[in-house]
Structures are given as C-alpha cells and as structure tokens.
Design an enzyme around this catalytic site. Structure first.
Site, PDB file in Angstrom:
ATOM      1  N   LYS A 204       0.762  -1.043  -0.030  1.00  0.00           N
ATOM      2  CA  LYS A 204       0.118   0.021   0.196  1.00  0.00           C
ATOM      3  C   LYS A 204       0.792   1.278  -0.119  1.00  0.00           C
ATOM      4  O   LYS A 204       1.626   1.434   0.538  1.00  0.00           O
ATOM      5  CB  LYS A 204      -0.842  -0.045   1.190  1.00  0.00           C
ATOM      6  CG  LYS A 204      -1.748  -1.213   1.240  1.00  0.00           C
ATOM      7  CD  LYS A 204      -2.905  -0.826   2.514  1.00  0.00           C
ATOM      8  CE  LYS A 204      -2.381  -0.607   3.717  1.00  0.00           C
ATOM      9  NZ  LYS A 204      -2.057  -1.510   4.735  1.00  0.00           N
ATOM     10  N   GLY A 380      10.554  -1.963  10.375  1.00  0.00           N
ATOM     11  CA  GLY A 380       9.786  -0.760  11.013  1.00  0.00           C
ATOM     12  C   GLY A 380      10.957   0.493  11.187  1.00  0.00           C
ATOM     13  O   GLY A 380      10.666   1.459  10.739  1.00  0.00           O
TER      14      GLY A 380
END
Ligand code: ADP
Ligand code: MG
Length: 403
Positions: A204, A380
């Site tokens: 995304k 992350g």
C-alpha cells in the site's frame, strides 16, 4: 537537509568494556516455524560481532530481547531458550537462558558471572512493562549492569523500556550492528553516489507515504511497483481493474508526481503488469500493458517489459535503495518481478541497501542477500530511517564527546 541522526553516537569501541557487566539489547525477534523452531537465524547471526567483541574483552555479557508478541504474560513457546541454544552453537560457548528478565533469581545469576560469560534474559515482552516503558522496570533492568549497549536496530523505532528507558540509567552506547545499520541508511540518504535510485513497492501507498515523501527529494530516479502501483496508475488516470486503489491517497500521489517533476526526478510506473483473477496460487495469469488492465483482474506483479526497463535503469545507478516487493512474491507465479529486481541489484556495481521485512525475506529466499551492500535486519526501523525520522533508541544513546 534534515539529518537522520542528529549527532554522532558512541559505540562500544568508544568506551572501556573490559570486565564490565554489559546489558546488550539485541534483536532476537526471529521468525518461528509452525513446530516452534527458528525458521531463519539471520538476526541472531547479525548480533554475533558485538557479542564476540565484548567476550574478547572479558565483559560479562547480559543479553536481552523480545520475541514475537506475547501479551505481557509468559507464553511457553516464546521462551528465549531456543535462541540461547542457537547462539551457543554459533559462538561455540555456553549461553545460559534465564527464566525471567528481572527479579532476585536473575540478579543472583548475574552476580555469579565471570568475565566472558554470557547469559540471555527471558523474553522482555512477558512483562507488560516493557512495551509501556515502565520506569521501575527499566530501572530494574539497568540495575543488572554497568553499561548499556543497544544492538537492536529492529527495535530502535520503539519507545520501549529496554530501548529508551534503560539508557537513562547507564552509560549507553551503540553495538556494532546498530552502528552498521544506521551508517548504511545515513550514508545513502546524505551522501549517495549518483545516480541514486529508490525502488519502492509493497502492498500500500499508505504504509510508505512518509518514505516516498522523504526519498523523492533525494533520489534521481524512483521506480514504483507492488500493489501501490495501482494507486499511482489510478492517479495518472489509468483503469486498474479490481486492484485495490487507495482513493484517499490519490492527492498525495499527485503531489509526489508534482514534486518529482519540479525537481527533475524521474518517476517510473510499470509499463506492463501481470494480472490475475485472484492473488492466489493457481489463478490464471496474463501480461497486459498498464493502460489495458481488464475490469475483472487485479495487478499481481510488474510485467516483463517493466522488469526489463527497471533493470536497465538500475544498471546505470551507483546507489539503489529498495523497499517493498514488486508483486505478491510469496506466490511463485507472482514472484518474477521481485526476483528480477533482486538479481539486478545483486549484479550492480554500486551500493545496494535493502530494507523492509518482506523485501529482506525475498532477497534471502532468492539466495542473494550476501550480494547486496547491506540487507537490513529491521523492518519498521528501516522505514523510519527512510522516512527521515530519528530512531528513539538511537537518540537516547550517549553522544561522542559526552562524559
Ligand atoms: P516490506 O515488508 O518489505 O516493507 P510491505 O510490507 O510494504 O514490504 O509489502 C509486502 C507485501 O506486499 C507482500 O506481502 C506482498 O505480497 C504485497 N504485495 C506486493 N505486490 C502486491 C500486489 N500487486 N497486490 C497486493 N499485494 C502486493
Ligand atoms: Mg512488511
């Protein structure tokens, strides 16, 4: 330009560790098989240089880490004993797995250590205080040691007790893995050899917007693949069939395109794509130009024409950063675009930096990890650095020059 780490941080090489009790926050958050065994020990191997460095100097090495996501309670399958066993094999010396990470038993085990000994504390996330950055918990952990070392790049974007709480109580420095990771990203963001390209993919746009916004003003070339290509194609007015388009990100994507145009950055979308009925194995696949995606199909991968073009462009670059697979590479029919990019980077005469959990998985799966300049152990944390944001676990470490 915004700096990635504001100041230079001390590392274990800047202090005297000889004979000291050293608490090392490592990242042993390894993937596990269904039968509970370690599926990939890359992260454990990546921590070896720091551990060896400390052992060679007769430090008493107290390792700690989290594993997976226990909800603040003991989960037997997530005990770190299996990591201690693997470490012991890799280091060829004993690594004692303790039953907890704080408390009297841990304290007496640590008190009994000699120079060069290694213990591994139990999974930090068996205590809810770890994620809550509880001050008393951090103080108890800190009480075990005289020096704190952060070698857990993969956890350094988290403001957890073992990452940001403990360093408040002890001299706090970077381990060798943390140093290498931060240096790799800092280098490409601040001093890239040009041409500099970014390949960004993954599911995304919304997961990567900050990365795209930061990277667009630093690169010469931006290549877009993965599921996010649908939103980029839609923003240019293409039909995208049944692909998921993030309609709430179309404006952000148009702004990125405008920034690229302003700065003379070339932003390439896949000229053709592999489409399928469903993103599942065995689904019928077809190659179509990006302008001719059938209504009832979804984009599953970049097409062979796009892969050719991307690889040709990349072969001219001196620095490439890659985050996000080009397609649903977990399904063999949709893995080719990702494989082609991985191969192009493996053959590149230049600096190649790979970040992101899935991207790293893909590169490891293709057997190409050791042909890259740097394959990040952090998902992350790598994205945080690529977004140009500071890592809390790095910011809290002692600055060079600080006593
Ligand atoms: P990373 O973990 O490397 O940062 P992401 O988490 O952003 O990467 O994206 C990885 C996921 O994106 C993979 O699970 C992959 O299947 C998915 N993906 C890639 N291309 C597509 C696509 N065309 N449609 C849907 N999902 C995709
Ligand atoms: Mg991911």
């Amino acid at each position: 330009m915004q700096s990635v780490i504001t100041r230079r941080k001390k590392t274990i090489r800047d202090i005297d560790v000889r004979g000291k009790r050293v608490l090392v926050r490592a990242d042993f958050n390894v993937p596990l098989n269904e039968d509970g065994a370690i599926a990939d020990d890359t992260r454990i191997r990546a921590s070896l240089p720091t551990i060896r460095y400390l052992c060679e100097r007769d430090a008493r090495v107290i390792l700690c880490s989290h594993l997976d996501r226990p909800k603040g309670v003991v989960e037997e399958r997530l005990r770190l004993a299996l990591v201690a066993n693997r470490l012991s094999l890799l280091l060829d010396r004993p690594v004692a797995a303790l039953q907890d990470c704080i408390g009297p038993e841990v304290e007496s085990a640590v008190a009994a250590m000699s120079g060069g000994d290694i213990v591994l504390l139990e999974n930090l996330r068996f205590h809810p205080e770890e994620k809550a950055d509880d001050p008393a918990f951090a103080e108890q952990l800190a009480g075990l040691a005289e020096i704190y070392v952060n070698d857990a790049f993969g956890a350094s974007h988290r403001a957890h007790a073992s990452v940001v709480g403990v360093p408040g109580h002890l001299p706090a420095v970077a381990g060798l893995l943390l140093e290498k990771e931060v240096e790799a990203f800092t280098h490409i963001l601040q001093r890239p050899e040009r041409p500099f390209a970014a390949v960004i993919g993954g599911a995304k746009v919304s997961d990567k917007l900050e990365v795209l916004e930061n990277i667009i003003s630093r690169v010469d070339l931006l290549l877009i693949g993965g599921g996010m290509a649908a939103t980029f194609l839609a923003a240019r007015g293409y039909g995208t069939g049944g692909s998921r388009v993030e309609t709430d990100r179309l404006d952000a994507v148009r702004t990125l395109e405008a920034t690229a145009a302003d700065r003379g950055v070339r932003l390439l979308l896949p000229r053709d794509v592999i489409v399928a009925e469903r993103l599942e194995p065995g689904s019928a696949v077809q190659v179509v130009p990006a302008a001719e995606i059938p209504e009832d199909r979804v984009i599953a991968d970049i097409g062979p024409g796009a892969a050719d073009e991307f690889c040709r462009e990349l072969s001219r670059c001196r620095t490439v950063v890659w985050n996000g697979p080009m397609g649903v590479f977990e399904v063999p029919e949709f893995a080719e675009g990702t494989r082609r990019i991985a191969a192009a980077l493996a053959n590149l005469d230049g600096t190649t930096v790979i970040g992101g959990g899935s991207t790293t998985d893909a590169v490891v799966r293709f057997g190409l990890a050791d042909r890259m300049t740097h394959v990040s152990t952090g998902g992350g944390a790598a994205l945080t650095m690529l977004a140009g944001r500071p890592l809390p676990g790095v910011e809290v470490l002692d600055d060079v020059g600080e006593v």
